[in-house]
Write a protein that holds these residues in place. Sequence first.
Motif, PDB file in Angstrom:
ATOM      1  N   SER A   1       0.823  -1.208   0.000  1.00 51.28           N
ATOM      2  CA  SER A   1       0.000   0.000   0.000  1.00 51.28           C
ATOM      3  C   SER A   1       0.859   1.262   0.000  1.00 51.28           C
ATOM      4  O   SER A   1       0.573   2.226  -0.715  1.00 51.28           O
ATOM      5  CB  SER A   1      -0.928  -0.016   1.223  1.00 51.28           C
ATOM      6  OG  SER A   1      -1.631   1.197   1.344  1.00 51.28           O
ATOM      7  N   LEU A   2       1.930   1.254   0.777  1.00 46.86           N
ATOM      8  CA  LEU A   2       2.771   2.440   0.904  1.00 46.86           C
ATOM      9  C   LEU A   2       3.490   2.792  -0.388  1.00 46.86           C
ATOM     10  O   LEU A   2       3.659   3.969  -0.722  1.00 46.86           O
ATOM     11  CB  LEU A   2       3.791   2.229   2.026  1.00 46.86           C
ATOM     12  CG  LEU A   2       3.223   2.261   3.441  1.00 46.86           C
ATOM     13  CD1 LEU A   2       4.213   1.676   4.433  1.00 46.86           C
ATOM     14  CD2 LEU A   2       2.853   3.692   3.829  1.00 46.86           C
TER      15      LEU A   2
ATOM     16  N   LEU B   1       4.864  -3.561  -5.808  1.00 45.34           N
ATOM     17  CA  LEU B   1       5.886  -4.260  -5.026  1.00 45.34           C
ATOM     18  C   LEU B   1       6.161  -5.643  -5.605  1.00 45.34           C
ATOM     19  O   LEU B   1       5.233  -6.419  -5.832  1.00 45.34           O
ATOM     20  CB  LEU B   1       5.449  -4.364  -3.570  1.00 45.34           C
ATOM     21  CG  LEU B   1       6.433  -5.010  -2.591  1.00 45.34           C
ATOM     22  CD1 LEU B   1       6.295  -4.378  -1.210  1.00 45.34           C
ATOM     23  CD2 LEU B   1       6.205  -6.522  -2.478  1.00 45.34           C
ATOM     24  N   GLN B   2       7.437  -5.917  -5.839  1.00 43.33           N
ATOM     25  CA  GLN B   2       7.842  -7.242  -6.296  1.00 43.33           C
ATOM     26  C   GLN B   2       8.515  -8.026  -5.188  1.00 43.33           C
ATOM     27  O   GLN B   2       8.310  -9.235  -5.046  1.00 43.33           O
ATOM     28  CB  GLN B   2       8.803  -7.112  -7.473  1.00 43.33           C
ATOM     29  CG  GLN B   2       9.373  -8.443  -7.977  1.00 43.33           C
ATOM     30  CD  GLN B   2      10.286  -8.232  -9.174  1.00 43.33           C
ATOM     31  OE1 GLN B   2       9.830  -7.769 -10.220  1.00 43.33           O
ATOM     32  NE2 GLN B   2      11.575  -8.548  -9.020  1.00 43.33           N
ATOM     33  N   ASP B   3       9.320  -7.324  -4.364  1.00 38.83           N
ATOM     34  CA  ASP B   3      10.061  -8.004  -3.306  1.00 38.83           C
ATOM     35  C   ASP B   3      10.362  -7.000  -2.207  1.00 38.83           C
ATOM     36  O   ASP B   3      10.486  -5.792  -2.468  1.00 38.83           O
ATOM     37  CB  ASP B   3      11.371  -8.585  -3.859  1.00 38.83           C
ATOM     38  CG  ASP B   3      12.129  -9.382  -2.809  1.00 38.83           C
ATOM     39  OD1 ASP B   3      11.540 -10.301  -2.228  1.00 38.83           O
ATOM     40  OD2 ASP B   3      13.303  -9.046  -2.538  1.00 38.83           O
ATOM     41  N   ALA B   4      10.474  -7.478  -0.971  1.00 42.89           N
ATOM     42  CA  ALA B   4      10.816  -6.626   0.166  1.00 42.89           C
ATOM     43  C   ALA B   4      11.818  -7.354   1.045  1.00 42.89           C
ATOM     44  O   ALA B   4      11.621  -8.532   1.378  1.00 42.89           O
ATOM     45  CB  ALA B   4       9.573  -6.263   0.965  1.00 42.89           C
ATOM     46  N   GLU B   5      12.878  -6.656   1.402  1.00 44.41           N
ATOM     47  CA  GLU B   5      13.946  -7.241   2.214  1.00 44.41           C
ATOM     48  C   GLU B   5      14.156  -6.397   3.465  1.00 44.41           C
ATOM     49  O   GLU B   5      14.382  -5.183   3.379  1.00 44.41           O
ATOM     50  CB  GLU B   5      15.239  -7.287   1.410  1.00 44.41           C
ATOM     51  CG  GLU B   5      16.456  -7.761   2.188  1.00 44.41           C
ATOM     52  CD  GLU B   5      17.745  -7.569   1.412  1.00 44.41           C
ATOM     53  OE1 GLU B   5      18.816  -7.902   1.970  1.00 44.41           O
ATOM     54  OE2 GLU B   5      17.706  -7.072   0.265  1.00 44.41           O
TER      55      GLU B   5
ATOM     56  N   VAL C   1      12.734  -2.228  -0.852  1.00 47.10           N
ATOM     57  CA  VAL C   1      11.624  -2.716  -1.666  1.00 47.10           C
ATOM     58  C   VAL C   1      12.001  -2.616  -3.135  1.00 47.10           C
ATOM     59  O   VAL C   1      12.450  -1.564  -3.605  1.00 47.10           O
ATOM     60  CB  VAL C   1      10.341  -1.906  -1.388  1.00 47.10           C
ATOM     61  CG1 VAL C   1       9.241  -2.291  -2.365  1.00 47.10           C
ATOM     62  CG2 VAL C   1       9.878  -2.117   0.048  1.00 47.10           C
ATOM     63  N   THR C   2      11.811  -3.708  -3.854  1.00 49.15           N
ATOM     64  CA  THR C   2      12.018  -3.728  -5.301  1.00 49.15           C
ATOM     65  C   THR C   2      10.666  -3.702  -5.989  1.00 49.15           C
ATOM     66  O   THR C   2       9.773  -4.500  -5.665  1.00 49.15           O
ATOM     67  CB  THR C   2      12.795  -4.989  -5.723  1.00 49.15           C
ATOM     68  OG1 THR C   2      14.048  -5.028  -5.032  1.00 49.15           O
ATOM     69  CG2 THR C   2      13.057  -4.976  -7.226  1.00 49.15           C
TER      70      THR C   2
ATOM     71  N   VAL D   1      13.473   1.118  -3.747  1.00 43.05           N
ATOM     72  CA  VAL D   1      13.236   2.221  -2.816  1.00 43.05           C
ATOM     73  C   VAL D   1      13.445   1.697  -1.403  1.00 43.05           C
ATOM     74  O   VAL D   1      13.482   0.481  -1.173  1.00 43.05           O
ATOM     75  CB  VAL D   1      11.814   2.808  -2.971  1.00 43.05           C
ATOM     76  CG1 VAL D   1      11.595   3.317  -4.384  1.00 43.05           C
ATOM     77  CG2 VAL D   1      10.743   1.782  -2.598  1.00 43.05           C
ATOM     78  N   VAL D   2      13.570   2.610  -0.470  1.00 43.31           N
ATOM     79  CA  VAL D   2      13.762   2.248   0.935  1.00 43.31           C
ATOM     80  C   VAL D   2      12.572   2.767   1.740  1.00 43.31           C
ATOM     81  O   VAL D   2      12.211   3.945   1.633  1.00 43.31           O
ATOM     82  CB  VAL D   2      15.073   2.828   1.480  1.00 43.31           C
ATOM     83  CG1 VAL D   2      15.186   2.581   2.987  1.00 43.31           C
ATOM     84  CG2 VAL D   2      16.270   2.229   0.752  1.00 43.31           C
TER      85      VAL D   2
END
Length: 312
Positions: free
Chosen positions: A7-8, A15-19, A32-33, A40-41
């Motif tokens: 959402s953010l 969003l594809q991926d989040a680490e 976030v990719t 982005v961060v």
Amino acid sequence: MIDALTSLVAPLGVLQDAELLTGGQFATTYRVTLTGGERVVVKTAPARTDQLLAYEHDLLRAEALVYSLAASRPALKMPTVLRTDFTRTVLPSDVLVVSHLPGVPLVDAGFDPADPRTARAERDTGAVLAALHAMTGPAFGYPCGRQAPTWTESFTGMVDELLDDAARWSVPVPSDRVRSALARHAHVLADVTTPALVHTDLWAGNVFVDPSSGAVVGVIDPERAFWGDPLADLVGIDPMGREPGTPAVLAGYGPIDVDSPSARVRLDLYRMRLCLVMMIEITPRKFEGDWVEPHRAAVTANLHAALAALRV
């Protein structure tokens, strides 16, 4: 959490991926990719405000403000603010979304102290600090917190807040000696008449470098910034040191007084304050691990060294 992150970043892409990124002890940060490959961060403040020191409320708002001020100054090498959410509805805390910086943190670069890349990184860090300190504010103090017309009043208030925090969490600190140091040396704080923007936390984890050259390519985490004395940043880049930066940092910075009686006293006052922060935060944050007690001992020793230098 993935739903919230989705959402953010939705106004920016899918969003594809989040680490989850590690290394920080205050905020929670994700890389976030997006589906197009852009990264982005996303940084979120702690939801438990009862575990914060007095000055730590609204820190992400301060970070966003500093990034916005830096947007027209490429010499500061800070990320671009892409989105903020201070409604605390998507998450129960403030959220900041910024551009992803190139390079690697200097602390992870693996440079030997004698490596020419180390000297390059330190010179560039000094230059970034000089550019940062060229920015001046309307008053002394925290960008999103308490401010005062003089540095003496502002800095004294900062330390008083920390002593109140220590009492709140029953952290044993030498409060009487700290107050004596402030009373004894208030006159040197009055030597600071221009409120410069001070990062306060530009240690090697917050400096990004090109691993091939050592050139500084990014600077992050100015959430603890304040309008005050530039000398405080020479303590912040090496919190456990006793000297104001390295020769390379000072060379990159340019002319700055670190040797006059006033400067030496102010440097020890800023070491005293930073040691208080590092001692007190251990308790409300509930730090754990084998590193905690050696860390506490080292910070305590550094605090007493600063107080001894201040002759209290």
